[in-house]
Design a protein around this motif. Structure first.
Motif, PDB file in Angstrom:
ATOM      1  N   PHE A  78       4.867  26.622  45.401  1.00 49.24           N
ATOM      2  CA  PHE A  78       5.585  26.866  46.245  1.00 49.24           C
ATOM      3  C   PHE A  78       5.731  25.626  47.434  1.00 49.24           C
ATOM      4  O   PHE A  78       6.464  25.409  48.227  1.00 49.24           O
ATOM      5  CB  PHE A  78       5.746  28.349  47.189  1.00 49.24           C
ATOM      6  CG  PHE A  78       4.674  28.727  47.878  1.00 49.24           C
ATOM      7  CD1 PHE A  78       4.624  28.461  49.296  1.00 49.24           C
ATOM      8  CD2 PHE A  78       3.276  29.062  47.336  1.00 49.24           C
ATOM      9  CE1 PHE A  78       3.571  28.717  50.251  1.00 49.24           C
ATOM     10  CE2 PHE A  78       2.254  29.239  48.276  1.00 49.24           C
ATOM     11  CZ  PHE A  78       2.337  29.188  49.641  1.00 49.24           C
ATOM     12  N   LYS A  79       4.366  25.493  47.749  1.00 51.78           N
ATOM     13  CA  LYS A  79       3.842  24.440  48.901  1.00 51.78           C
ATOM     14  C   LYS A  79       4.312  22.946  48.182  1.00 51.78           C
ATOM     15  O   LYS A  79       4.678  22.195  48.900  1.00 51.78           O
ATOM     16  CB  LYS A  79       2.292  24.449  49.058  1.00 51.78           C
ATOM     17  CG  LYS A  79       1.936  25.706  49.836  1.00 51.78           C
ATOM     18  CD  LYS A  79       2.184  25.586  51.122  1.00 51.78           C
ATOM     19  CE  LYS A  79       1.695  24.729  52.020  1.00 51.78           C
ATOM     20  NZ  LYS A  79       1.986  24.664  53.505  1.00 51.78           N
ATOM     21  N   ILE A  80       4.133  22.834  46.894  1.00 51.32           N
ATOM     22  CA  ILE A  80       4.622  21.490  46.439  1.00 51.32           C
ATOM     23  C   ILE A  80       6.098  21.481  46.542  1.00 51.32           C
ATOM     24  O   ILE A  80       6.543  20.356  47.041  1.00 51.32           O
ATOM     25  CB  ILE A  80       4.377  21.485  44.957  1.00 51.32           C
ATOM     26  CG1 ILE A  80       2.834  21.333  44.574  1.00 51.32           C
ATOM     27  CG2 ILE A  80       4.910  19.881  44.269  1.00 51.32           C
ATOM     28  CD1 ILE A  80       2.295  21.621  43.209  1.00 51.32           C
ATOM     29  N   LYS A  81       6.607  22.510  46.398  1.00 54.66           N
ATOM     30  CA  LYS A  81       8.235  22.570  46.505  1.00 54.66           C
ATOM     31  C   LYS A  81       8.651  22.338  47.789  1.00 54.66           C
ATOM     32  O   LYS A  81       9.496  21.549  48.299  1.00 54.66           O
ATOM     33  CB  LYS A  81       8.807  23.833  46.088  1.00 54.66           C
ATOM     34  CG  LYS A  81      10.357  23.747  45.969  1.00 54.66           C
ATOM     35  CD  LYS A  81      10.832  25.104  45.283  1.00 54.66           C
ATOM     36  CE  LYS A  81      12.343  25.116  45.171  1.00 54.66           C
ATOM     37  NZ  LYS A  81      12.662  26.427  44.429  1.00 54.66           N
ATOM     38  N   GLU A  82       8.020  23.154  48.899  1.00 52.67           N
ATOM     39  CA  GLU A  82       8.208  23.208  50.287  1.00 52.67           C
ATOM     40  C   GLU A  82       8.069  21.756  50.944  1.00 52.67           C
ATOM     41  O   GLU A  82       8.955  21.129  51.763  1.00 52.67           O
ATOM     42  CB  GLU A  82       7.298  24.081  51.009  1.00 52.67           C
ATOM     43  CG  GLU A  82       7.429  24.413  52.450  1.00 52.67           C
ATOM     44  CD  GLU A  82       6.378  25.023  52.984  1.00 52.67           C
ATOM     45  OE1 GLU A  82       5.301  24.883  53.759  1.00 52.67           O
ATOM     46  OE2 GLU A  82       6.831  26.101  52.839  1.00 52.67           O
ATOM     47  N   THR A 118      -3.774  23.126  36.011  1.00 47.19           N
ATOM     48  CA  THR A 118      -3.535  21.812  36.112  1.00 47.19           C
ATOM     49  C   THR A 118      -4.753  20.958  36.501  1.00 47.19           C
ATOM     50  O   THR A 118      -5.765  21.611  36.742  1.00 47.19           O
ATOM     51  CB  THR A 118      -2.444  21.578  36.934  1.00 47.19           C
ATOM     52  OG1 THR A 118      -1.976  19.965  36.735  1.00 47.19           O
ATOM     53  CG2 THR A 118      -2.662  21.432  38.544  1.00 47.19           C
ATOM     54  N   THR A 119      -4.778  19.776  36.266  1.00 47.30           N
ATOM     55  CA  THR A 119      -5.841  18.969  36.553  1.00 47.30           C
ATOM     56  C   THR A 119      -5.873  18.284  38.070  1.00 47.30           C
ATOM     57  O   THR A 119      -4.903  18.241  38.733  1.00 47.30           O
ATOM     58  CB  THR A 119      -6.004  17.609  35.725  1.00 47.30           C
ATOM     59  OG1 THR A 119      -4.905  16.838  36.096  1.00 47.30           O
ATOM     60  CG2 THR A 119      -6.032  17.899  34.316  1.00 47.30           C
ATOM     61  N   THR A 120      -7.138  17.970  38.478  1.00 49.26           N
ATOM     62  CA  THR A 120      -7.311  17.578  39.923  1.00 49.26           C
ATOM     63  C   THR A 120      -6.494  16.192  39.945  1.00 49.26           C
ATOM     64  O   THR A 120      -5.726  15.877  40.900  1.00 49.26           O
ATOM     65  CB  THR A 120      -8.801  17.137  40.218  1.00 49.26           C
ATOM     66  OG1 THR A 120      -9.348  18.532  40.083  1.00 49.26           O
ATOM     67  CG2 THR A 120      -8.969  16.801  41.495  1.00 49.26           C
ATOM     68  N   LYS A 121      -6.577  15.305  38.935  1.00 50.06           N
ATOM     69  CA  LYS A 121      -5.670  14.162  38.706  1.00 50.06           C
ATOM     70  C   LYS A 121      -4.213  14.346  39.072  1.00 50.06           C
ATOM     71  O   LYS A 121      -3.710  13.579  39.899  1.00 50.06           O
ATOM     72  CB  LYS A 121      -6.162  13.424  37.509  1.00 50.06           C
ATOM     73  CG  LYS A 121      -5.537  12.189  37.374  1.00 50.06           C
ATOM     74  CD  LYS A 121      -5.732  11.511  36.123  1.00 50.06           C
ATOM     75  CE  LYS A 121      -4.833  10.264  35.926  1.00 50.06           C
ATOM     76  NZ  LYS A 121      -5.137   9.674  34.854  1.00 50.06           N
ATOM     77  N   THR A 122      -3.804  15.471  38.688  1.00 51.42           N
ATOM     78  CA  THR A 122      -2.321  15.831  38.794  1.00 51.42           C
ATOM     79  C   THR A 122      -1.986  16.014  40.463  1.00 51.42           C
ATOM     80  O   THR A 122      -1.188  15.642  40.805  1.00 51.42           O
ATOM     81  CB  THR A 122      -1.858  16.844  37.915  1.00 51.42           C
ATOM     82  OG1 THR A 122      -2.178  16.294  36.523  1.00 51.42           O
ATOM     83  CG2 THR A 122      -0.246  17.453  38.163  1.00 51.42           C
ATOM     84  N   LEU A 123      -3.012  17.009  40.627  1.00 55.35           N
ATOM     85  CA  LEU A 123      -2.772  17.443  42.160  1.00 55.35           C
ATOM     86  C   LEU A 123      -2.850  16.280  43.018  1.00 55.35           C
ATOM     87  O   LEU A 123      -2.036  16.014  44.257  1.00 55.35           O
ATOM     88  CB  LEU A 123      -3.827  18.519  42.487  1.00 55.35           C
ATOM     89  CG  LEU A 123      -3.614  19.834  41.641  1.00 55.35           C
ATOM     90  CD1 LEU A 123      -4.553  20.738  42.117  1.00 55.35           C
ATOM     91  CD2 LEU A 123      -2.133  20.514  41.754  1.00 55.35           C
ATOM     92  N   VAL A 124      -3.785  15.272  42.833  1.00 52.10           N
ATOM     93  CA  VAL A 124      -4.066  14.112  43.804  1.00 52.10           C
ATOM     94  C   VAL A 124      -2.664  13.106  43.606  1.00 52.10           C
ATOM     95  O   VAL A 124      -2.286  12.695  44.559  1.00 52.10           O
ATOM     96  CB  VAL A 124      -5.395  13.249  43.271  1.00 52.10           C
ATOM     97  CG1 VAL A 124      -5.385  11.922  44.081  1.00 52.10           C
ATOM     98  CG2 VAL A 124      -6.425  14.067  43.756  1.00 52.10           C
ATOM     99  N   ALA A 125      -2.234  13.123  42.520  1.00 51.40           N
ATOM    100  CA  ALA A 125      -1.251  12.254  42.342  1.00 51.40           C
ATOM    101  C   ALA A 125       0.164  12.704  43.019  1.00 51.40           C
ATOM    102  O   ALA A 125       0.751  11.978  43.716  1.00 51.40           O
ATOM    103  CB  ALA A 125      -0.865  11.941  40.831  1.00 51.40           C
ATOM    104  N   LEU A 126       0.240  13.999  42.977  1.00 47.62           N
ATOM    105  CA  LEU A 126       1.523  14.811  43.810  1.00 47.62           C
ATOM    106  C   LEU A 126       1.221  14.549  45.165  1.00 47.62           C
ATOM    107  O   LEU A 126       2.384  14.043  45.889  1.00 47.62           O
ATOM    108  CB  LEU A 126       1.521  16.123  43.370  1.00 47.62           C
ATOM    109  CG  LEU A 126       1.995  16.527  41.819  1.00 47.62           C
ATOM    110  CD1 LEU A 126       1.909  17.713  41.574  1.00 47.62           C
ATOM    111  CD2 LEU A 126       3.369  15.958  41.645  1.00 47.62           C
ATOM    112  N   ALA A 127       0.195  14.767  45.602  1.00 48.74           N
ATOM    113  CA  ALA A 127      -0.294  14.724  47.019  1.00 48.74           C
ATOM    114  C   ALA A 127      -0.003  13.258  47.685  1.00 48.74           C
ATOM    115  O   ALA A 127       0.684  12.973  48.552  1.00 48.74           O
ATOM    116  CB  ALA A 127      -1.490  15.249  47.471  1.00 48.74           C
TER     117      ALA A 127
END
Length: 66
Positions: free
Chosen positions: A3-7, A41-50
């Protein structure tokens, strides 16, 4: 977390397609994370999205009251 990614994405007036393009993460993964159907999910994915949204990981992945 999803929900935070979407927000954040919506506050930037960014579509899922734009986020996918900027981050290199598939739109399908973004859809699943935002919907809560993909919880691992992976840390790599989270870092890429941020990075694609130009925000810190804290802004997306930690609640405001933490």
């Amino acid at each position: 977390m999803g929900f935070k990614i979407k927000e954040v994405r919506k506050s930037l007036k960014m579509s899922q397609e734009e986020l996918a393009e900027k981050s290199g993460i598939s739109r399908g993964t973004i859809v699943a994370l935002e919907a809560g159907t993909e919880r691992v999910t992976t840390t790599k994915t989270l870092v890429a999205l941020a990075a694609a949204m130009n925000v810190s990981i804290d802004q997306i992945f930690f609640a405001d009251d933490v």
